[in-house]
Design a protein around this motif. Structure first.
Motif, PDB file in Angstrom:
ATOM      1  N   VAL A   1       0.852  -1.191   0.000  1.00  0.00           N
ATOM      2  CA  VAL A   1       0.000   0.000   0.000  1.00  0.00           C
ATOM      3  C   VAL A   1       0.887   1.239   0.000  1.00  0.00           C
ATOM      4  O   VAL A   1       1.789   1.368   0.840  1.00  0.00           O
ATOM      5  CB  VAL A   1      -0.928   0.020   1.222  1.00  0.00           C
ATOM      6  N   SER A   2       0.661   2.129  -0.934  1.00  0.00           N
ATOM      7  CA  SER A   2       1.380   3.400  -0.966  1.00  0.00           C
ATOM      8  C   SER A   2       0.367   4.521  -1.123  1.00  0.00           C
ATOM      9  O   SER A   2      -0.830   4.278  -1.315  1.00  0.00           O
ATOM     10  CB  SER A   2       2.382   3.425  -2.119  1.00  0.00           C
ATOM     11  N   ASN A   3       0.884   5.748  -1.072  1.00  0.00           N
ATOM     12  CA  ASN A   3       0.022   6.888  -1.369  1.00  0.00           C
ATOM     13  C   ASN A   3       0.261   7.329  -2.813  1.00  0.00           C
ATOM     14  O   ASN A   3       0.361   6.480  -3.691  1.00  0.00           O
ATOM     15  CB  ASN A   3       0.247   8.000  -0.355  1.00  0.00           C
ATOM     16  N   SER A   4       0.411   8.570  -3.074  1.00  0.00           N
ATOM     17  CA  SER A   4       0.419   9.041  -4.461  1.00  0.00           C
ATOM     18  C   SER A   4       1.613   8.520  -5.255  1.00  0.00           C
ATOM     19  O   SER A   4       1.515   8.322  -6.463  1.00  0.00           O
ATOM     20  CB  SER A   4       0.409  10.574  -4.489  1.00  0.00           C
ATOM     21  N   VAL A   5       2.736   8.288  -4.580  1.00  0.00           N
ATOM     22  CA  VAL A   5       3.947   7.847  -5.269  1.00  0.00           C
ATOM     23  C   VAL A   5       4.424   6.526  -4.657  1.00  0.00           C
ATOM     24  O   VAL A   5       4.519   6.392  -3.428  1.00  0.00           O
ATOM     25  CB  VAL A   5       5.072   8.903  -5.175  1.00  0.00           C
ATOM     26  N   ARG A   6       4.707   5.578  -5.503  1.00  0.00           N
ATOM     27  CA  ARG A   6       5.235   4.285  -5.053  1.00  0.00           C
ATOM     28  C   ARG A   6       6.732   4.229  -5.298  1.00  0.00           C
ATOM     29  O   ARG A   6       7.232   4.689  -6.328  1.00  0.00           O
ATOM     30  CB  ARG A   6       4.548   3.137  -5.793  1.00  0.00           C
ATOM     31  N   LEU A   7       7.430   3.643  -4.354  1.00  0.00           N
ATOM     32  CA  LEU A   7       8.879   3.469  -4.415  1.00  0.00           C
ATOM     33  C   LEU A   7       9.161   1.969  -4.465  1.00  0.00           C
ATOM     34  O   LEU A   7       8.642   1.214  -3.639  1.00  0.00           O
ATOM     35  CB  LEU A   7       9.497   4.128  -3.179  1.00  0.00           C
ATOM     36  N   SER A   8       9.959   1.505  -5.433  1.00  0.00           N
ATOM     37  CA  SER A   8      10.190   0.063  -5.573  1.00  0.00           C
ATOM     38  C   SER A   8      11.538  -0.223  -6.222  1.00  0.00           C
ATOM     39  O   SER A   8      12.190   0.669  -6.767  1.00  0.00           O
ATOM     40  CB  SER A   8       9.069  -0.578  -6.406  1.00  0.00           C
ATOM     41  N   ASN A   9      11.930  -1.495  -6.144  1.00  0.00           N
ATOM     42  CA  ASN A   9      13.151  -1.992  -6.792  1.00  0.00           C
ATOM     43  C   ASN A   9      14.390  -1.188  -6.427  1.00  0.00           C
ATOM     44  O   ASN A   9      15.284  -0.964  -7.260  1.00  0.00           O
ATOM     45  CB  ASN A   9      12.983  -2.027  -8.312  1.00  0.00           C
ATOM     46  N   SER A  10      14.462  -0.766  -5.170  1.00  0.00           N
ATOM     47  CA  SER A  10      15.637  -0.024  -4.727  1.00  0.00           C
ATOM     48  C   SER A  10      16.863  -0.923  -4.762  1.00  0.00           C
ATOM     49  O   SER A  10      16.795  -2.116  -4.463  1.00  0.00           O
ATOM     50  CB  SER A  10      15.420   0.515  -3.316  1.00  0.00           C
TER      51      SER A  10
ATOM     52  N   ASN B   1       4.851  16.604   0.959  1.00  0.00           N
ATOM     53  CA  ASN B   1       4.141  17.452   1.921  1.00  0.00           C
ATOM     54  C   ASN B   1       4.372  16.978   3.356  1.00  0.00           C
ATOM     55  O   ASN B   1       3.457  16.909   4.168  1.00  0.00           O
ATOM     56  CB  ASN B   1       2.638  17.490   1.595  1.00  0.00           C
ATOM     57  N   ASN B   2       5.627  16.615   3.627  1.00  0.00           N
ATOM     58  CA  ASN B   2       6.066  16.179   4.960  1.00  0.00           C
ATOM     59  C   ASN B   2       5.431  14.872   5.421  1.00  0.00           C
ATOM     60  O   ASN B   2       5.471  14.542   6.620  1.00  0.00           O
ATOM     61  CB  ASN B   2       5.792  17.274   6.013  1.00  0.00           C
ATOM     62  N   GLN B   3       4.831  14.130   4.513  1.00  0.00           N
ATOM     63  CA  GLN B   3       4.258  12.835   4.845  1.00  0.00           C
ATOM     64  C   GLN B   3       4.890  11.770   3.949  1.00  0.00           C
ATOM     65  O   GLN B   3       5.147  12.006   2.771  1.00  0.00           O
ATOM     66  CB  GLN B   3       2.728  12.835   4.663  1.00  0.00           C
ATOM     67  N   VAL B   4       5.104  10.583   4.525  1.00  0.00           N
ATOM     68  CA  VAL B   4       5.722   9.496   3.774  1.00  0.00           C
ATOM     69  C   VAL B   4       4.698   8.884   2.828  1.00  0.00           C
ATOM     70  O   VAL B   4       3.644   8.408   3.253  1.00  0.00           O
ATOM     71  CB  VAL B   4       6.277   8.408   4.723  1.00  0.00           C
ATOM     72  N   SER B   5       5.022   8.902   1.542  1.00  0.00           N
ATOM     73  CA  SER B   5       4.157   8.285   0.549  1.00  0.00           C
ATOM     74  C   SER B   5       4.455   6.793   0.408  1.00  0.00           C
ATOM     75  O   SER B   5       3.547   5.979   0.246  1.00  0.00           O
ATOM     76  CB  SER B   5       4.327   8.973  -0.807  1.00  0.00           C
ATOM     77  N   ASP B   6       5.737   6.431   0.484  1.00  0.00           N
ATOM     78  CA  ASP B   6       6.127   5.022   0.406  1.00  0.00           C
ATOM     79  C   ASP B   6       7.542   4.885   0.953  1.00  0.00           C
ATOM     80  O   ASP B   6       8.280   5.885   1.071  1.00  0.00           O
ATOM     81  CB  ASP B   6       6.053   4.509  -1.042  1.00  0.00           C
ATOM     82  N   LYS B   7       7.929   3.652   1.275  1.00  0.00           N
ATOM     83  CA  LYS B   7       9.261   3.431   1.844  1.00  0.00           C
ATOM     84  C   LYS B   7       9.728   2.019   1.514  1.00  0.00           C
ATOM     85  O   LYS B   7       8.947   1.118   1.235  1.00  0.00           O
ATOM     86  CB  LYS B   7       9.226   3.618   3.359  1.00  0.00           C
ATOM     87  N   GLU B   8      11.036   1.851   1.527  1.00  0.00           N
ATOM     88  CA  GLU B   8      11.657   0.535   1.389  1.00  0.00           C
ATOM     89  C   GLU B   8      12.850   0.458   2.327  1.00  0.00           C
ATOM     90  O   GLU B   8      13.547   1.455   2.549  1.00  0.00           O
ATOM     91  CB  GLU B   8      12.135   0.292  -0.050  1.00  0.00           C
TER      92      GLU B   8
END
Length: 871
Positions: free
Chosen positions: A205-214, A309-316
């Motif tokens: 689950v992410s918000n507006s932007v997804r972060l992947s394959n780091s 906007n100072n909120q985490v959208s996604d993380k890995e």
């Protein structure tokens, strides 16, 4: 899928007036692993469609309980079916037609507190072979889209999910010609063709932007080792139809960095950062990742967040190691590997997963610790094994190099059931396209593991040139470590020479073979598959799969648990002949196992010793194999039940970092030193006659040397090589403390071979050395003393064994058992299968986790020529 835009951005001032796609984003728990609580049933019994099965009202009372990862056969056996499948020849009787129809996996799960800004992705790391996927009564993707064992799928299910969800996955087995998981001839084929959800499934689950394959890769100053460069890459996806301005934040150790990113509407891009963008990514005095015997496998933790906007959208979050791996070629054209500027002799064995893919993090860790305990530094994964990344995590943790690639299962028509040519069976445009996607998905999935040193494009053959061109292009784009085109000695028109050899042997050859052979599998170059064939389990394991009424004499039940090859190694005939010729016909089962263990120990030890003794003319050896997919009698250093075989302790002895070994060809003594300790040593040499009398004793100084192996002593032919003897070697330091010891039974005559009859399997013996003097050893007597001590969370048993007779006490075996007579595992003996000279005393330690130590612990000792004892 959209093409990724690769950007190289300079640092600029992050403007607080930037536009935001949403002002209500909330930090979330972004991953749900769907592991427990699954139900499984055949579509023949379910007899309804996916829209019904994935509804909340579906009736699943008669379905099997399951976990994921699993295969259908794994589920059935876990539910009590086929409990005796591995006994005798029972496996033949499994009804394979039941897997011709599809099977269903069903799972209910919750997603709480979703909002309109959330995006939900269903991630499937691996299934076999294709599937229809339903969620809440709706078809998300069909089997034409979800197809391919080594594909990974990310499905956007945002518009399908609710607070309470039902996921239903209908799996279909691989058909003839499909590039599936393969066990080749190592064991019988899985009855279900590995059909199922064999790797993890999760909801992201992410918000507006997804972060992947780091991804993190590193470069090291290999001259000074005092600096390194870190390169970070990650993939960002903007799910909105508006521009998003945010920042990529990183947390590395106790340092933090941030980098501004702007994403256009619906844009997907790859961001790459190095020391030019983030100065802290030039690291001073890094903790380096080293393989076993070279240093500590240091690991770093990295956390990445995309913040809007100072909120985490996604993380890995990921682990990585700071290390640099390169390959090189010797003057003779053989490939080697260099870790952090230091050449490494590859010492390893070939891995297989369980036949029904039931390995667990616990069993993986036990096996990796075994490999480290044996003094090896490498595991070859022929097939990209593992039901998760866990096995590679364990290699990272314990400092084991991993050779990762494709199985030769795809290269032979009799295993793939499709036409083969010089490049195997992957030749059609459709197959090349699918396997290319496999390669992308697997490299992207595993590339953060510092343990992985190469990607192997093939095993017994070369890849189709059209496919290999794609491999090379992808390697350049996706990763930095070497590409290896084949495990066999071949030259590709695309990528050049493999620099490896794969002449075997896979069946018994005597110890001198490894020193004398310069044409086939002997100790030169990089041998990617080799071993002495049958490596029998201990009797306690054999009793689990050979019925009591078929224990002796050997019969079809034993043969069935050899290999599945149609031409060789499918019975114990070679081993039987070796035992009869060298040691005398076994008189009963115990005599057979005792003699087989000696042949196993003697041959396996010599194999590893020779590759070390012939440095630098050798660059690698991979024992075939490490483990077994099912209860087996062939190719294993520990058995299916995770109990070490005699060969386990032979490898451990042969790989002592500093060691004296006997060269069977030159009749000399070789000093091996793969450590940084270059101090002077002392070789203590004793030769004993076949009646256990010392006939020669000498103490030879060894001057410290930078060489990895060097000849330090030549034996007189009249003492060694012309009469039956025992050779005892001790390596001592300047304080007369024991560094390492070694022991040999060396017959008067050498084994001879029919070199011109060598085939893919082995070189037949022309003449066997007569070692019946070992069988004729008179009875010996030993006295023992045991003490136990707790050290932190482990129990250490010290067993002191003293030979109180005038005869050598030969090959004494120690086992730790519980009150029911079951062997306890994992335990780590400092030595085993040991021999003692008359009046000699040795202290052996056994280390076991405190929680595994049985209330009624019993140590048993048995030997070649001593009575069995319980201590």
């Amino acid at each position: 899928m959209k093409a990724y835009s690769i950007i190289y951005m300079g640092i600029y001032i992050f403007m607080l007036t930037a536009l935001f796609s949403c002002n209500t984003e909330k930090e979330h728990s972004n991953e749900i692993l769907l592991s427990d609580g699954w139900k499984v049933q055949s579509s023949l019994k379910a007899n309804v469609g996916g829209e019904v099965i994935s509804s909340k009202d579906a009736i699943v009372e008669d379905w099997y309980e399951a976990k994921v990862p699993s295969t259908i056969m794994g589920v059935l056996t876990d539910n009590g079916l086929y409990a005796d499948a591995f006994e005798s020849t029972n496996y033949k009787n499994i009804d394979r037609t039941q897997f011709d129809s599809s099977w269903w996996y069903r799972k209910e799960f919750k997603l709480d507190k979703l909002n309109s800004d959330n995006n939900v992705i269903l991630e499937l790391d691996g299934l076999s072979f294709s599937a229809n996927i339903w969620l809440n009564g709706k078809l998300v993707a069909n089997k034409d889209e979800i197809r391919g064992t080594f594909r990974r799928f990310n499905l956007d299910i945002t518009n399908f999910v609710a607070d309470n969800n039902v996921l239903a996955i209908e799996v279909f087995k691989a058909q003839n010609g499909d590039p599936n998981i393969g066990f080749v001839d190592w064991n019988p084929r899985p009855a279900d063709e590995s059909m199922g959800l064999f790797r993890e499934i999760r909801v992201q689950v992410s918000n507006s932007v997804r972060l992947s394959n780091s991804f993190v890769h590193t470069k090291v100053n290999t001259e000074s080792l005092d600096e390194a460069w870190i390169y970070i890459e990650t993939q960002l996806k903007n799910f909105t139809d508006k521009e998003v301005v945010g920042e990529l934040k990183g947390y590395l150790e106790n340092q933090t960095f941030s980098f501004p990113i702007t994403l256009k509407a619906n844009e997907e891009k790859i961001v790459k950062l190095g020391s030019e963008e983030i100065s802290m990514l030039h690291m001073k005095n890094p903790r380096l990742w080293w393989c076993n015997n070279l240093g500590t496998p240091e690991l770093y933790d990295l956390k990445l967040e995309f913040v809007v906007n100072n909120q985490v959208s996604d993380k890995e979050e990921l682990k990585f190691g700071v290390r640099e791996i390169k390959d090189y070629f010797t003057d003779n054209g053989y490939r080697g590997f260099i870790l952090n500027g230091k050449k490494v002799l590859i010492k390893g064995a070939g891995w297989t997963d369980d036949i029904f893919l039931r390995d667990t993090p616990k069993s993986n860790e036990i096996q990796v610790k075994y490999v480290k305990d044996m003094g090896m530094n490498t595991i070859r994964f022929e097939s990209i094994w593992g039901t998760s990344q866990n096995i590679y995590d364990m290699c990272d943790k314990y400092g084991l190099l991993a050779m990762v690639g494709w199985s030769c299962h795809w290269e032979w028509e009799n295993y793939m059931f499709s036409p083969e040519n010089d490049f195997g069976c992957i030749n059609s445009p459709d197959d090349i396209e699918l396997v290319s996607k496999y390669f992308v998905d697997q490299v992207t999935w595993l590339r953060n593991h510092p343990s992985i040193i190469c990607w192997m494009g093939a095993s017994d053959k070369l890849p189709n040139p059209d496919l290999e061109k794609i491999y090379l292009k992808l390697c350049k784009e996706l990763d930095t470590r070497p590409y290896l085109n084949s495990a066999k000695e071949q030259t590709s028109s695309v990528s050049g020479p493999s620099g490896t050899k794969m002449f075997g042997p896979y069946e018994y050859v005597a110890p001198n073979y490894w020193y004398e052979d310069k044409k086939f599998g002997g100790a030169y170059g990089f041998n990617t598959e080799t071993g002495i064939g049958a490596q029998l389990p201990v009797i306690e394991s054999i009793q689990k799969f050979i019925p009591s009424d078929k224990m002796w004499p050997l019969n079809e039940a034993w043969d069935y648990h050899c290999t599945a090859s149609s031409s060789h190694v499918n019975n114990l005939n070679v081993l039987n002949k070796v035992l009869e010729q060298k040691l005398g016909t076994p008189k009963d089962l115990n005599d057979f196992l005792k003699k087989a263990d000696f042949i196993n120990y003697d041959g396996t030890k010599a194999m590893f010793e020779a590759f070390r003794a012939n440095l630098p003319n050798t660059t690698g050896i991979i024992q075939w194999m490490l483990n077994s997919a099912w209860p087996s009698l062939y190719w294993q250093l520990y058995d299916y039940y995770l109990i070490p075989t005699a060969s386990y302790y032979a490898v451990k002895k042969a790989n002592a970092p500093q060691q004296l070994v006997y060269d069977y060809k030159d009749n000399s003594l070789i000093y091996i030193n793969e450590t940084e300790d270059k101090s002077d040593k002392l070789a203590c040499i004793k030769i004993l006659s076949k009646d256990s009398k010392i006939i020669y004793e000498v103490y030879e100084p060894i001057t410290g040397s930078e060489q990895l192996s060097s000849k330090v002593f030549d034996f007189n032919k009249s003492l060694v090589g012309s009469t039956d003897i025992f050779l005892n070697l001790e390596l001592r330091d300047s304080n007369n403390l024991l560094v390492a010891e070694n022991f040999y039974a060396i017959p008067a005559e050498k084994d001879e071979y029919y070199w011109d009859q060598t085939d893919w399997c082995y070189t037949p013996s022309k003449k066997y050395s007569n070692m019946k003097y070992v069988s004729a050893l008179p009875q010996a007597e030993v006295k023992t003393q045991v003490t136990y001590k707790q050290e932190n969370n482990t129990i250490v048993a010290k067993v002191t064994i003293t030979n109180v007779s005038d005869n050598i006490a030969f090959q004494n075996v120690l086992k730790l058992k519980d009150g029911k007579g079951e062997i306890i595992y994992p335990v780590f003996w400092s030595d085993n299968y040991i021999s003692l000279l008359p009046a000699e005393s040795k202290t052996i330690t056994c280390t076991i986790e405190k929680d595994l130590f049985p209330a009624e612990a019993v140590i048993e000792i048995s030997g070649w020529n001593i009575p069995n004892q319980k201590l």
